[in-house]
Design an enzyme around this catalytic site. Structure first.
Site, PDB file in Angstrom:
ATOM      1  N   GLU A  28       0.882  -1.168   0.000  1.00 42.62           N
ATOM      2  CA  GLU A  28       0.000   0.000   0.000  1.00 42.62           C
ATOM      3  C   GLU A  28       0.914   1.210   0.000  1.00 42.62           C
ATOM      4  O   GLU A  28       1.787   1.340   0.887  1.00 42.62           O
ATOM      5  CB  GLU A  28      -0.900   0.042   1.236  1.00 42.62           C
ATOM      6  CG  GLU A  28      -1.764   1.308   1.246  1.00 42.62           C
ATOM      7  CD  GLU A  28      -2.450   1.572   2.557  1.00 42.62           C
ATOM      8  OE1 GLU A  28      -1.821   1.414   3.616  1.00 42.62           O
ATOM      9  OE2 GLU A  28      -3.651   1.924   2.521  1.00 42.62           O
ATOM     10  N   LEU A  29       0.716   2.086  -0.967  1.00 40.18           N
ATOM     11  CA  LEU A  29       1.516   3.309  -1.041  1.00 40.18           C
ATOM     12  C   LEU A  29       0.683   4.438  -0.450  1.00 40.18           C
ATOM     13  O   LEU A  29      -0.305   4.854  -1.051  1.00 40.18           O
ATOM     14  CB  LEU A  29       1.907   3.594  -2.491  1.00 40.18           C
ATOM     15  CG  LEU A  29       3.148   4.487  -2.705  1.00 40.18           C
ATOM     16  CD1 LEU A  29       3.586   4.473  -4.152  1.00 40.18           C
ATOM     17  CD2 LEU A  29       2.912   5.914  -2.234  1.00 40.18           C
ATOM     18  N   ARG A  30       1.055   4.918   0.711  1.00 35.96           N
ATOM     19  CA  ARG A  30       0.332   5.981   1.378  1.00 35.96           C
ATOM     20  C   ARG A  30       0.821   7.331   0.854  1.00 35.96           C
ATOM     21  O   ARG A  30       1.789   7.904   1.331  1.00 35.96           O
ATOM     22  CB  ARG A  30       0.535   5.884   2.900  1.00 35.96           C
ATOM     23  CG  ARG A  30      -0.229   4.772   3.581  1.00 35.96           C
ATOM     24  CD  ARG A  30      -1.717   5.065   3.648  1.00 35.96           C
ATOM     25  NE  ARG A  30      -2.017   6.290   4.351  1.00 35.96           N
ATOM     26  CZ  ARG A  30      -2.282   6.334   5.669  1.00 35.96           C
ATOM     27  NH1 ARG A  30      -2.265   5.228   6.399  1.00 35.96           N
ATOM     28  NH2 ARG A  30      -2.543   7.483   6.249  1.00 35.96           N
ATOM     29  N   ARG A  54      -5.057   9.287   2.263  1.00 40.15           N
ATOM     30  CA  ARG A  54      -5.999   9.407   3.370  1.00 40.15           C
ATOM     31  C   ARG A  54      -6.183  10.851   3.841  1.00 40.15           C
ATOM     32  O   ARG A  54      -5.215  11.535   4.163  1.00 40.15           O
ATOM     33  CB  ARG A  54      -5.512   8.559   4.541  1.00 40.15           C
ATOM     34  CG  ARG A  54      -6.565   8.278   5.582  1.00 40.15           C
ATOM     35  CD  ARG A  54      -7.613   7.276   5.134  1.00 40.15           C
ATOM     36  NE  ARG A  54      -7.112   5.915   5.068  1.00 40.15           N
ATOM     37  CZ  ARG A  54      -7.472   5.054   4.121  1.00 40.15           C
ATOM     38  NH1 ARG A  54      -8.268   5.414   3.133  1.00 40.15           N
ATOM     39  NH2 ARG A  54      -6.989   3.832   4.108  1.00 40.15           N
ATOM     40  N   HIS A 111     -13.099   4.092   8.324  1.00 39.49           N
ATOM     41  CA  HIS A 111     -12.269   4.014   9.525  1.00 39.49           C
ATOM     42  C   HIS A 111     -12.979   4.688  10.683  1.00 39.49           C
ATOM     43  O   HIS A 111     -13.585   5.744  10.515  1.00 39.49           O
ATOM     44  CB  HIS A 111     -10.927   4.719   9.300  1.00 39.49           C
ATOM     45  CG  HIS A 111     -10.140   4.156   8.176  1.00 39.49           C
ATOM     46  ND1 HIS A 111     -10.408   4.452   6.857  1.00 39.49           N
ATOM     47  CD2 HIS A 111      -9.105   3.276   8.160  1.00 39.49           C
ATOM     48  CE1 HIS A 111      -9.557   3.808   6.083  1.00 39.49           C
ATOM     49  NE2 HIS A 111      -8.767   3.078   6.841  1.00 39.49           N
ATOM     50  N   LYS A 138     -13.651  -2.410   3.102  1.00 41.66           N
ATOM     51  CA  LYS A 138     -12.741  -2.346   4.254  1.00 41.66           C
ATOM     52  C   LYS A 138     -13.381  -1.571   5.404  1.00 41.66           C
ATOM     53  O   LYS A 138     -13.811  -0.434   5.239  1.00 41.66           O
ATOM     54  CB  LYS A 138     -11.407  -1.703   3.889  1.00 41.66           C
ATOM     55  CG  LYS A 138     -10.484  -1.498   5.069  1.00 41.66           C
ATOM     56  CD  LYS A 138      -9.070  -1.190   4.655  1.00 41.66           C
ATOM     57  CE  LYS A 138      -8.934   0.208   4.181  1.00 41.66           C
ATOM     58  NZ  LYS A 138      -7.504   0.609   4.014  1.00 41.66           N
ATOM     59  N   ARG A 177      -6.225  -8.508  13.954  1.00 40.48           N
ATOM     60  CA  ARG A 177      -5.275  -8.342  12.844  1.00 40.48           C
ATOM     61  C   ARG A 177      -4.696  -9.703  12.427  1.00 40.48           C
ATOM     62  O   ARG A 177      -4.571 -10.002  11.244  1.00 40.48           O
ATOM     63  CB  ARG A 177      -4.127  -7.414  13.249  1.00 40.48           C
ATOM     64  CG  ARG A 177      -4.506  -5.936  13.350  1.00 40.48           C
ATOM     65  CD  ARG A 177      -3.287  -5.103  13.661  1.00 40.48           C
ATOM     66  NE  ARG A 177      -3.568  -3.691  13.814  1.00 40.48           N
ATOM     67  CZ  ARG A 177      -3.545  -2.806  12.819  1.00 40.48           C
ATOM     68  NH1 ARG A 177      -3.280  -3.208  11.593  1.00 40.48           N
ATOM     69  NH2 ARG A 177      -3.795  -1.533  13.033  1.00 40.48           N
ATOM     70  N   SER A 198       2.105   2.394  10.822  1.00 40.26           N
ATOM     71  CA  SER A 198       1.339   3.550  10.337  1.00 40.26           C
ATOM     72  C   SER A 198      -0.024   3.642  11.011  1.00 40.26           C
ATOM     73  O   SER A 198      -0.860   4.448  10.616  1.00 40.26           O
ATOM     74  CB  SER A 198       1.146   3.466   8.827  1.00 40.26           C
ATOM     75  OG  SER A 198       0.404   2.296   8.499  1.00 40.26           O
ATOM     76  N   GLN A 202      -0.562  -1.968  14.666  1.00 40.62           N
ATOM     77  CA  GLN A 202      -0.113  -2.615  13.420  1.00 40.62           C
ATOM     78  C   GLN A 202       1.133  -3.467  13.676  1.00 40.62           C
ATOM     79  O   GLN A 202       2.006  -3.073  14.428  1.00 40.62           O
ATOM     80  CB  GLN A 202       0.212  -1.517  12.391  1.00 40.62           C
ATOM     81  CG  GLN A 202       0.358  -1.997  10.970  1.00 40.62           C
ATOM     82  CD  GLN A 202       0.656  -0.833  10.040  1.00 40.62           C
ATOM     83  OE1 GLN A 202       1.785  -0.313  10.039  1.00 40.62           O
ATOM     84  NE2 GLN A 202      -0.342  -0.388   9.305  1.00 40.62           N
TER      85      GLN A 202
HETATM   86  O1  LIG Z   1      -6.785   1.388   6.383  1.00 40.77           O
HETATM   87  C1  LIG Z   1      -5.658   0.985   6.611  1.00 40.77           C
HETATM   88  C2  LIG Z   1      -5.338   0.112   7.762  1.00 40.77           C
HETATM   89  C3  LIG Z   1      -4.303   0.750   8.657  1.00 40.77           C
HETATM   90  O2  LIG Z   1      -4.877   1.916   9.230  1.00 40.77           O
HETATM   91  C4  LIG Z   1      -3.953  -0.208   9.789  1.00 40.77           C
HETATM   92  O3  LIG Z   1      -4.589  -0.062  10.845  1.00 40.77           O
HETATM   93  O4  LIG Z   1      -3.082  -1.070   9.582  1.00 40.77           O
HETATM   94  C5  LIG Z   1      -3.088   1.148   7.866  1.00 40.77           C
HETATM   95  C6  LIG Z   1      -3.439   2.074   6.707  1.00 40.77           C
HETATM   96  O5  LIG Z   1      -2.282   2.406   5.977  1.00 40.77           O
HETATM   97  C7  LIG Z   1      -4.468   1.428   5.817  1.00 40.77           C
HETATM   98  O6  LIG Z   1      -4.871   2.324   4.758  1.00 40.77           O
END
Ligand SMILES: O=C1C[C@@](O)(C(=O)O)C[C@@H](O)[C@@H]1O
Length: 217
Positions: A28-30, A54, A111, A138, A177, A198, A202
């Site tokens: 995933e490229l943020r 985001r 989210h 998601k 997770r 991030s 995580q």
């Molecule tokens: O939506 C998500 C999940 C995330 O927020 C995490 O909790 O790992 C990490 C984010 O980069 C990703 O876009």
């Protein structure tokens, strides 16, 4: 099949990307975290990648306007993004989803950084994501209890055949997770290295690899 791991690129750090590459199935490229050099990072990726930009309202760091934010996501399409992450709350959602789906898969995300709503509310969010045209739905919330983990994990059985990523953030959400991919999640998000997280709770790609090897998955 071994759980799919998505390595989150939060910095323009080629060495971190290279270190995680053998352990992840996609990236995933943020865009909101990497900043202006993100196209160069994208051009060098060797695995499928998700473009995410985001907004602050959903926990991100994009500082520009909404039009420019969405333009960056559409630019990712021309750079080969396999998936584009579009927030369910994004203005002009239908137009954006339609533009993304011409060239890539569309992940529609939601989210909640404050709490984990009741299961019925989480189901309604996924129903809205499906109605919006999501290829992948998601839902990411904040866990305050073990029960919160199970609310997210129950979502997979509620939508058989749908591509879903649902788990809870925070230390209290780590169980979700780890178990989400075993419950049916398309993939799990991982930091490229320990200490490069991030989001709250995580795990790193190496940690996921260690856990799944330990469990012989
Ligand atoms: O939506 C998500 C999940 C995330 O927020 C995490 O909790 O790992 C990490 C984010 O980069 C990703 O876009």
């Amino acid at each position: 099949m071994r759980p799919q791991i998505c390595g989150v690129i939060a910095e323009d750090e080629p060495r971190a990307i290279a270190a995680a590459e053998p352990l992840v199935d996609l990236f995933e490229l943020r865009i909101d975290l990497v900043g202006q050099t993100w196209p160069a990072v994208a051009r060098n990726l060797t695995k499928p990648w998700i473009a995410t930009n985001r907004p602050r309202a959903e926990g991100g760091r994009w500082n520009g306007g909404e039009t420019d934010r969405q333009s960056e996501l559409l630019k990712a399409l021309s750079l080969g993004a396999a998936i584009v992450d579009v927030e369910l709350a994004a203005p002009g959602l239908d137009i954006l989803v339609g533009a993304v789906k011409k060239k890539a898969r569309c992940l529609v995300s939601h989210h909640d950084f404050a709490a984990t709503p009741p299961l019925e509310e989480l189901e309604k969010i996924i129903e809205r994501q499906i109605a919006a045209g999501a290829d992948i739905c998601k839902v990411v919330t904040a866990a305050a209890s073990l029960d919160d983990n199970f609310k997210l994990l129950k979502l997979y059985a509620k939508f058989p055949g749908r591509k879903i990523v649902a788990f809870a953030m925070g230390l209290a959400g780590v169980l979700s997770r780890v178990l989400a991919p075993l419950a049916g999640a398309e993939f799990a998000y991982a930091s490229l290295l320990d200490g490069k997280e991030s989001a709250p709770g995580q795990l790193s790609a190496a940690r996921f690899d260690e856990i799944y090897r330990l469990l012989q998955i």
